[in-house]
Design a protein around this motif. Sequence first.
Motif, PDB file in Angstrom:
ATOM      1  N   UNK A   1       0.845  -1.194   0.000  1.00 12.17           N
ATOM      2  CA  UNK A   1       0.000   0.000   0.000  1.00 12.17           C
ATOM      3  C   UNK A   1       0.883   1.247   0.000  1.00 12.17           C
ATOM      4  N   UNK A   2       0.388   2.299  -0.603  1.00 16.09           N
ATOM      5  CA  UNK A   2       1.214   3.482  -0.813  1.00 16.09           C
ATOM      6  C   UNK A   2       1.757   4.057   0.497  1.00 16.09           C
ATOM      7  N   UNK A   3       0.920   4.110   1.528  1.00 13.80           N
ATOM      8  CA  UNK A   3       1.376   4.708   2.791  1.00 13.80           C
ATOM      9  C   UNK A   3       2.364   3.810   3.543  1.00 13.80           C
ATOM     10  N   UNK A   4       2.630   2.599   3.000  1.00 13.99           N
ATOM     11  CA  UNK A   4       3.628   1.712   3.592  1.00 13.99           C
ATOM     12  C   UNK A   4       4.846   1.532   2.674  1.00 13.99           C
ATOM     13  N   UNK A   5       4.804   2.203   1.524  1.00 12.86           N
ATOM     14  CA  UNK A   5       5.895   2.106   0.555  1.00 12.86           C
ATOM     15  C   UNK A   5       7.078   2.944   1.043  1.00 12.86           C
ATOM     16  N   UNK A   6       8.257   2.335   1.251  1.00 17.49           N
ATOM     17  CA  UNK A   6       9.402   3.087   1.775  1.00 17.49           C
ATOM     18  C   UNK A   6       9.832   4.242   0.863  1.00 17.49           C
TER      19      UNK A   6
ATOM     20  N   UNK B   1       7.825   6.077  -1.067  1.00 21.53           N
ATOM     21  CA  UNK B   1       6.853   7.149  -0.877  1.00 21.53           C
ATOM     22  C   UNK B   1       7.024   7.808   0.495  1.00 21.53           C
ATOM     23  N   UNK B   2       7.283   7.009   1.504  1.00 21.40           N
ATOM     24  CA  UNK B   2       7.488   7.547   2.858  1.00 21.40           C
ATOM     25  C   UNK B   2       8.673   8.506   2.867  1.00 21.40           C
ATOM     26  N   UNK B   3       9.726   8.126   2.157  1.00 22.63           N
ATOM     27  CA  UNK B   3      10.911   8.979   2.092  1.00 22.63           C
ATOM     28  C   UNK B   3      10.606  10.282   1.352  1.00 22.63           C
ATOM     29  N   UNK B   4       9.833  10.172   0.266  1.00 25.58           N
ATOM     30  CA  UNK B   4       9.470  11.368  -0.506  1.00 25.58           C
ATOM     31  C   UNK B   4       8.606  12.317   0.314  1.00 25.58           C
ATOM     32  N   UNK B   5       7.768  11.770   1.174  1.00 24.65           N
ATOM     33  CA  UNK B   5       6.863  12.593   1.986  1.00 24.65           C
ATOM     34  C   UNK B   5       7.600  13.401   3.047  1.00 24.65           C
ATOM     35  N   UNK B   6       8.866  13.084   3.280  1.00 21.96           N
ATOM     36  CA  UNK B   6       9.659  13.867   4.220  1.00 21.96           C
ATOM     37  C   UNK B   6      10.022  15.238   3.653  1.00 21.96           C
ATOM     38  N   UNK B   7       9.890  15.350   2.324  1.00 19.25           N
ATOM     39  CA  UNK B   7      10.119  16.635   1.666  1.00 19.25           C
ATOM     40  C   UNK B   7       8.840  17.470   1.801  1.00 19.25           C
ATOM     41  N   UNK B   8       8.879  18.620   2.490  1.00 18.71           N
ATOM     42  CA  UNK B   8       7.669  19.426   2.720  1.00 18.71           C
ATOM     43  C   UNK B   8       6.984  19.863   1.429  1.00 18.71           C
ATOM     44  N   UNK B   9       7.777  20.175   0.409  1.00 15.07           N
ATOM     45  CA  UNK B   9       7.195  20.613  -0.869  1.00 15.07           C
ATOM     46  C   UNK B   9       6.413  19.477  -1.510  1.00 15.07           C
ATOM     47  N   UNK B  10       7.014  18.277  -1.518  1.00 13.27           N
ATOM     48  CA  UNK B  10       6.337  17.118  -2.098  1.00 13.27           C
ATOM     49  C   UNK B  10       5.084  16.773  -1.292  1.00 13.27           C
TER      50      UNK B  10
END
Length: 446
Positions: A192-197, A199-208
């Motif tokens: 699942x997307x919210x468990x994809x490492x 995607x999780x790493x990308x979400x650490x970027x505030x702009x993304x």
Amino acid sequence: MFWIEFAVLLGMILIGSQMKGIGLGVMGLVGLFLFIFIFKMKPTDPPIDVMLIIMSIVTTAATLQASGGLDYLVSLAEKIIRSNPSNITFIAPFTVYFLCLFAGTAHIVYSLLPIISEVSAKKRIRPERPLSISVIASHLALTGSPMSAATAALVVVLAYQGALVDIMMICIPASIIGLLVGCFSVFKKGVELDKDPIFIEKMKDPVFAKSMEADTENTQVQLKPGAKTSVVIFSIAIVLIVIAGAFPSLVPSFEPGVKTLAIAADGSLTMVTIISVVTLTASAAMMLITKTSTADVTKASLFNSMASAVVSVFGVVWMSSTFMNSNSDIIQTALGGIVSEYPWTFAIAVFIMGVLMFSQAATTKTMMPLGIALGLPPSSLIAIFPAVNSDFVLPGYPTLLAAINFDRTGSTKIGKYVINHSFNVPGVVAIGVAIMVGFLLGTFLM
């Protein structure tokens, strides 16, 4: 000698596919040069019929694009996709399928891929799922669309009255069922997307992260005044072509005589003539009624893609048909027995050639005459027809690359071993099921 000639054929196709664009066409003519002057093969006739069909159909689609008709169709498709984001893995591919089935081109999917990616990501549905099967849907729609060059090429090869209707009657429902099974094959693909490492790493970027939450829904696109009118004219052209294929008695006929590109031996008009005249008349009507300039049509991206398609078909089909014709006895001896007993095995050969050629129309024109020579009935060839969509196996086709680039989450990707990419599972499943259903329908409908 056969294997040396076969190596030349494969070599030219592989080099041409790597060159992209017109590379397949020019390398095909290099291969033809070698076949004629080195191997002393007698050249077959060039594929003028398919080239004329591509020119006519793509020009009409480009006119629809220039007049705003494609933008209007895309806006309708966008509303459908956004209407139920929770079920986007099923809604998106079927929306893409019917849109491409109507337009006769897979290139329209480029406008929908970013929408599919955005909607699924914001719903936290892994974009790989709807994107991968939607790309396959855009390809599968071409084998059954009355406005696609691939379908028109098969009609020309089968060369019997009512062939277009038979193709649509078998391939459309078979492809729909295949697509449905393909949707299920990716429904739980990957984590699942919210468990994809990734995607999780990308979400650490505030702009993304902010872009993932931004509301870009219902962006209004200003349509050209003649957009809806051009869609109506395009629709009338489709209806006329289908009617001509279904009711040949309504089409003018002439004295029987020598078969030409325009008239069959029995005096009836060929589908090349019907498709060319109807589509280009529709193109002229769109330009005149919607006041779309010819300059706008020639600048359209679809029109520019036509040159590449025509050159590719010209070179690679002429080379391939010359090889097949010169080695027909060897090929029929090698394949005749098993194909006669198990017609579905010919689908494997078509699938492999489709992987190499990157063109449904070229694969159709090259392989389907071989199927006829091997004694396969029209019902089997129509059932096998979806196998020409195997251009997804090697991840170099533009629609695949576009889907990968539009997926900002990184879930849609090319694997470590190249062919283990996001599109192979749904592609093989959808096409395999479509072929099986096609054979089943063929036994009842033909």
